[in-house]
Design an enzyme around this catalytic site. Structure first.
Site, PDB file in Angstrom:
ATOM      1  N   CYS A   1      -2.451   9.365   2.474  1.00  0.00           N
ATOM      2  CA  CYS A   1      -2.119   8.732   1.190  1.00  0.00           C
ATOM      3  C   CYS A   1      -3.222   8.993   0.172  1.00  0.00           C
ATOM      4  CB  CYS A   1      -1.849   7.250   1.363  1.00  0.00           C
ATOM      5  SG  CYS A   1      -3.174   6.380   2.191  1.00  0.00           S
TER       6      CYS A   1
ATOM      7  N   GLU B   1       0.886  -1.170   0.000  1.00  0.00           N
ATOM      8  CA  GLU B   1       0.000   0.000   0.000  1.00  0.00           C
ATOM      9  C   GLU B   1       0.914   1.208   0.000  1.00  0.00           C
ATOM     10  OE1 GLU B   1      -3.110  -0.185  -0.341  1.00  0.00           O
ATOM     11  OE2 GLU B   1      -3.649  -2.200   0.284  1.00  0.00           O
TER      12      GLU B   1
END
Ligand code: NDP
Length: 513
Positions: free
Chosen positions: A276, A242
């Site tokens: 993010c 990720e």
């Protein structure tokens, strides 16, 4: 007192600091490769007990843990606040979301991973077929500092829910949060190493990648993700990555402009832009560009970073990120962009004030690279086609947001990102049943939802012979007559599928895009 403090460990230590004040929050050992190996061995010793509890037993433990987290959330929030500098309200929000995911995991693991019957097909009609998802064993989790509860829990809780034990290496900036989480689970199941924490720098994380783990779940930057993959390749250890993003918001001509501006401000500035899936660029239809910019700048001027309770967001947690933010803003302005709010002077020693950049060339760093700060680029487009093209040429593909009254779903489908929120921002991360993850430089594999549970399992396929097959295919005693029967069956079952289509295939295009 943390669970590893009373065990043999390296004598080296490091401190975690409050990024708003520089005060020392805690001191933690720098765990060596030997320490990491020992933690993994303990995790392995507990893995069969944990797996043996079955779905019901694990549900009981995870539900108890959820209760502990919910009852003591104020203490957890305080550690997050001190190690990251983020406001208590934001820290509570990420804890609340993590707890909600935990509830979903406990109640859905059996349904998602338990045995399921599968139709065996006509050729093997004498077989009963089934599939189930077995735990891998020990999962190593490497996490970042920006959401030190929610983000690693996306891997930790899903790995545990799937029946694995976990060794967690938190960021060197947030080791206290990692310990707090592990200690709270240990209270529920003392004597079992379900979740252990190893602390240190990149070398400790690299040692975890090389240890005897069955999977690594990494969340962090793309550059580190590549190093993690390379280290894992040595043992063929699978990874889920990720990584970073450069998420865009698209604002169509029929969008609710005030709602879009409100969401863009939150998406760009909350958590000091250290998200993010934060909004780093906005592509606005020419017809509503000026109205949107006006609404966004009004809001940006009302938002402030600081360490006082009235500030909407806190400091940059990682001091070196200040240089990245400064470089991106300078580059945008040098290439012809303008700052309508903030600018170079908004980047201070610890805090960065909101910055809105306009007319920034598409090849500038502020458009192409992850800034991870409270800045946002607003660029004008002639159509949503153009906006989609600009998003899709980017190397990242994590999340995206679309504001449109009538075409949200059409636009969302054409965006090459793992997740899209229509008429909101980042909402996909809060829905436990949805997979979370990206494409391209944003990584691969999924946490959250059924995909997130399966990510920490291997699929186990089983066939069972129910009765003697009239046509046994797997024997040296098969006859020419039986081969002819197979050929006939093949023609009946699949022969018609070989006919050519009567009309040429057409690519379907969405209208108005
Ligand atoms: P980093 O990549 O710097 O670090 C992530 C983790 O990896 C840290 O625990 C770090 O330890 C560890 N690490 C560093 N070097 C190595 C190595 N060689 N081997 C193994 N582990 C190592 O990321 P940040 O902590 O700075 O986090 C910010 C990044 O995370 C941003 O790019 C952001 O977009 C991304 N992110 C992605 C999310 C997603 O779900 N896609 C969610 C949240 C963040 P240490 O800190 O001790 O150096």
């Amino acid at each position: 007192m943390t669970q590893l403090d009373d065990r043999p460990a390296s004598t080296d230590s490091f401190t975690s600091l409050n990024p708003a004040t520089g005060e020392v929050v805690g001191t933690y050992p720098v765990h060596t490769a030997a320490d990491v190996d020992a933690a993994v061995a303990r995790a392995r010793a507990s893995a069969s007990w944990w797996e043996g509890l079955g779905f019901e037993g694990r549900k009981e433990v995870l539900d108890q843990w959820r209760g502990v987290l919910a009852r003591r959330v104020a203490a957890l929030v305080d550690v997050v606040h001190r190690e990251t500098g983020k406001p208590h309200g934001d820290a509570q929000l990420e804890a609340a979301l993590a707890i909600d995911h935990l509830a979903w995991i406990a109640s859905h693991a059996k349904k998602v991973l338990g045995p399921k019957k599968v139709f065996a097909g006509l050729l093997l009609a004498n077989q009963a077929a089934s599939v189930e998802y077995r735990p891998l064993g020990v999962v190593g989790v490497i996490g970042p500092w920006n959401y030190p509860v929610f983000t690693p829990m996306g891997s930790i809780a899903y790995a545990l829910g799937a029946g694995n034990t976990v060794v967690f290496k938190p960021s060197e900036l947030t080791p206290g949060v990692g310990h707090w989480l592990a200690d709270s689970l240990r209270e529920v199941v003392p004597g079992h190493d379900l979740l252990q924490v190893v602390t240190g720098f990149g070398e400790t994380g690299a040692a975890l990648c090389r240890a005897d783990v069955d999977k690594i779940a990494f969340t962090g930057s793309t550059a580190t993700g590549k190093r993690v993959m390379a280290a894992c390749a040595e043992r063929l250890t699978p990874v889920v990555i990720e990584a970073g993003g450069k998420d865009a918001m698209l604002v169509d001509e029929d969008a609710d402009i005030e709602a879009a501006a409100d969401a863009a401000a939150w998406g760009a500035f909350s958590n000091a832009g250290q998200t993010c899936t934060g909004i780093e660029r906005v592509y606005v239809h020419d017809k509503v560009h000026d109205a949107f910019l006006d609404a966004l700048t009004r809001r940006a001027r009302e938002v402030r970073s600081g360490h006082d309770p009235a500030a909407q967001y806190g400091p940059m947690t990682m001091p070196s990120q200040l240089d990245v933010v400064r470089r991106h803003v300078d580059d945008a302005l040098a290439k012809g962009g303008r700052a309508v709010v903030g600018g170079p002077e908004a980047v201070g020693d610890r805090f960065v004030q909101p910055t809105v950049l306009v007319d920034v060339p598409e090849d500038s760093e502020a458009v192409c690279e992850e800034t991870f700060g409270p800045t946002v680029v607003v660029n004008r487009v002639r159509s949503m086609d153009e906006a989609i093209e600009r998003v899709n040429v980017g190397k990242y593909g994590l999340g995206s947001s679309v504001f449109s009254a009538s075409r949200g779903e059409e636009i969302a489908r054409r965006l090459r990102t793992g997740m899209t929120a229509i008429n909101s921002v980042i909402s996909f991360a809060a829905v436990p049943g949805l997979p979370f993850g990206g494409v391209g430089d944003s990584g691969f594999g999924r946490i959250h939802g059924p995909d997130g549970l399966r990510e920490f399992c291997y699929a186990k396929a089983v066939t069972r012979t129910r009765f003697k097959a009239p046509l046994n295919l797997t024997t040296f005693e098969r006859t020419a007559e039986q081969d002819a029967q197979v050929a006939t069956l093949l023609a009946v079952l699949h022969g018609r599928a070989t006919q050519l289509p009567k009309r040429p295939l057409r690519v379907r295009r969405h209208k108005n895009l």
